[in-house]
Design a protein around this motif. Structure first.
Motif, mmCIF file in Angstrom:
data_model
loop_
_atom_site.group_PDB
_atom_site.id
_atom_site.type_symbol
_atom_site.label_atom_id
_atom_site.label_comp_id
_atom_site.label_asym_id
_atom_site.label_seq_id
_atom_site.Cartn_x
_atom_site.Cartn_y
_atom_site.Cartn_z
ATOM 1 N N LYS A 58 0.853 -1.189 0.000
ATOM 2 C CA LYS A 58 0.000 0.000 0.000
ATOM 3 C C LYS A 58 0.884 1.233 0.000
ATOM 4 C CE LYS A 58 -3.539 2.208 2.823
ATOM 5 N NZ LYS A 58 -4.760 1.929 3.574
ATOM 6 N N ASP B 276 -3.369 4.958 -1.311
ATOM 7 C CA ASP B 276 -4.188 5.750 -0.386
ATOM 8 C C ASP B 276 -3.745 7.201 -0.488
ATOM 9 O OD1 ASP B 276 -5.686 6.828 1.618
ATOM 10 O OD2 ASP B 276 -5.079 5.390 3.167
ATOM 11 N N ASN C 49 -5.277 9.629 1.115
ATOM 12 C CA ASN C 49 -5.566 10.298 2.404
ATOM 13 C C ASN C 49 -6.105 11.723 2.225
ATOM 14 O OD1 ASN C 49 -3.055 8.349 3.727
ATOM 15 N ND2 ASN C 49 -4.979 8.563 4.827
ATOM 16 N N GLU D 151 -7.779 4.777 -2.480
ATOM 17 C CA GLU D 151 -8.532 5.055 -1.260
ATOM 18 C C GLU D 151 -8.573 6.556 -0.989
ATOM 19 O OE1 GLU D 151 -7.773 3.769 3.293
ATOM 20 O OE2 GLU D 151 -6.956 2.430 1.785
ATOM 21 N N ASP E 144 -12.524 5.994 2.846
ATOM 22 C CA ASP E 144 -12.020 5.646 4.182
ATOM 23 C C ASP E 144 -12.538 6.685 5.180
ATOM 24 O OD1 ASP E 144 -10.769 4.824 6.445
ATOM 25 O OD2 ASP E 144 -8.725 5.185 5.769
ATOM 26 N N GLU E 145 -11.922 7.868 5.204
ATOM 27 C CA GLU E 145 -12.344 8.897 6.164
ATOM 28 C C GLU E 145 -13.799 9.328 5.954
ATOM 29 O OE1 GLU E 145 -9.517 8.796 4.493
ATOM 30 O OE2 GLU E 145 -7.819 9.559 5.650
ATOM 31 N N ASN F 272 -13.688 1.285 3.034
ATOM 32 C CA ASN F 272 -12.705 0.705 3.951
ATOM 33 C C ASN F 272 -13.327 0.637 5.346
ATOM 34 O OD1 ASN F 272 -10.529 -0.050 5.502
ATOM 35 N ND2 ASN F 272 -9.095 1.428 4.615
ATOM 36 N N LYS G 81 -13.144 -0.249 9.241
ATOM 37 C CA LYS G 81 -12.138 -0.383 10.311
ATOM 38 C C LYS G 81 -12.848 -0.466 11.658
ATOM 39 C CE LYS G 81 -8.587 2.433 7.978
ATOM 40 N NZ LYS G 81 -7.876 3.729 7.988
#
Ligand code: MG
Length: 338
Positions: free
Chosen positions: A151, A177, A179, A204, A230-231, A250, A252
């Protein structure tokens, strides 16, 4: 039931570089629930950007009344805990993880069987290659020899150079990713086009969580690679609003408040036609092996937390051809070291 908890700082093997600064450790709170001499282990991990701290997690856990809990009523316990606050997701996850570990140990079954999961084979887990000089990247890629999937963190002006260099030193497929790092949708699409020719499998969180829905829809429809949130997605209730915006999510444990809701998110993603990934924060084997119990349900696995720290209080996960091994032992599969 008895509840114990204590802060524990996980030390990173390599400093973790973010736009907001560099981090060399991540605070956690390690949790134990004990009943009739059997111990369930849980963990809350608190990367600073999520807003939870050792103090907030400890304060939340101090409010709980474990003497009233009956392990047979696990769902009711988790609902009651969730109703205590709007946030505290990692604190809730720590209790959820510990209680599932305890319940499965009392029944003598692996935790995944509590969710009706019989598969013990998981997709290969990615290992994150943090950024660094070319010499450092060569070293990190070499250290990742047990992993089949890497990743890569992007989201800076030199993204193309980074990915081109990494592609020149390894043939392994990449997950990317960003971010939230890309700000212009056309620039992002051009870069994704390039990534798609470089054996990158998915991207991502390319843009900020404040990106308008229309922009996500444009990105989703024009992107040459699957776009995962994700976020932008934490809990089950977030899924309803985003199935048009992303190809996948994603999941978690530290966002979802633990295993029970993460498993429900897999169910809902299946109904909505969303792909799934199971990921982690900086975590020891405690939370990571709990997440691994659900990993056979995911399209992508990113459970590299224990491989990025050097003071894991539990035994390291074992890999077989880059996949986390799930044993037939009772509970989540996290064994205290020594
Ligand atoms: Mg991410």
């Amino acid at each position: 039931m008895i509840l114990r908890f204590a802060p524990y700082q996980l030390q990173l093997k390599y400093p973790f570089r973010l736009a907001t600064g560099t981090r060399t450790s991540t605070p956690t709170v390690q949790v134990q629930v004990e009943l009739n001499g059997i111990i369930g282990y849980g963990e809350a991990s608190m990367p600073p950007y999520l807003g939870e701290t050792t103090e907030s997690v400890s304060a939340f856990l101090s409010k709980l009344k474990p003497e009233n809990w009956r392990i047979e009523n696990l769902t009711a316990i988790l609902q009651e805990i969730d109703s205590l606050s709007e946030k505290d997701n990692a604190a809730k996850a720590a209790i959820d993880i510990a209680l599932h570990d305890l319940k499965a140990k009392m029944l003598g079954i692996p935790t995944r069987e509590l969710f009706g999961i019989t598969a013990s084979q998981t997709p290969p887990t990615a290992l994150t290659i943090g950024m660094g000089s070319e010499a450092e990247l060569r070293k990190k890629v070499k250290e990742a020899e047990d992993f089949q999937l890497l990743k890569i963190k992007l989201g800076e002006p030199d993204d193309k150079d980074k990915i081109d260099f990494l592609r020149s030193i390894t043939d392994k497929p990449f997950l990317v990713d960003a971010n939230q790092g890309w700000t212009d949708v056309e620039v992002a699409l051009k870069l994704i086009d390039h990534l798609s020719s470089m054996n990158v499998l998915m991207v991502e969180q390319p843009m900020s969580t404040s990106t308008p829905a229309e922009t996500w829809i444009t990105l989703k429809h024009k992107s040459a690679l699957p776009i995962f949130a994700d976020e932008s997605v934490k809990r089950l209730s977030d899924l309803e609003n985003v199935s048009e915006l992303f190809h996948g999510i994603n999941i978690k444990l530290m966002k979802s408040t633990g295993l029970a809701e993460a498993n429900a998110m897999f169910d809902r993603c299946q109904q909505l036609g969303l792909q799934t990934m199971i990921g982690c924060m900086t975590e020891s084997s405690c939370a990571n092996m709990a997440a691994a119990q659900l990993a056979s349900r995911a399209n992508f696995v990113d459970l590299d937390g224990p491989f990025l720290i050097n003071n894991n209080p539990f035994e390291a996960p074992r890999l077989s051809r880059g996949c986390i091994q799930l044993d037939a032992i009772a509970g989540n599969g996290a064994i205290p070291s020594e």
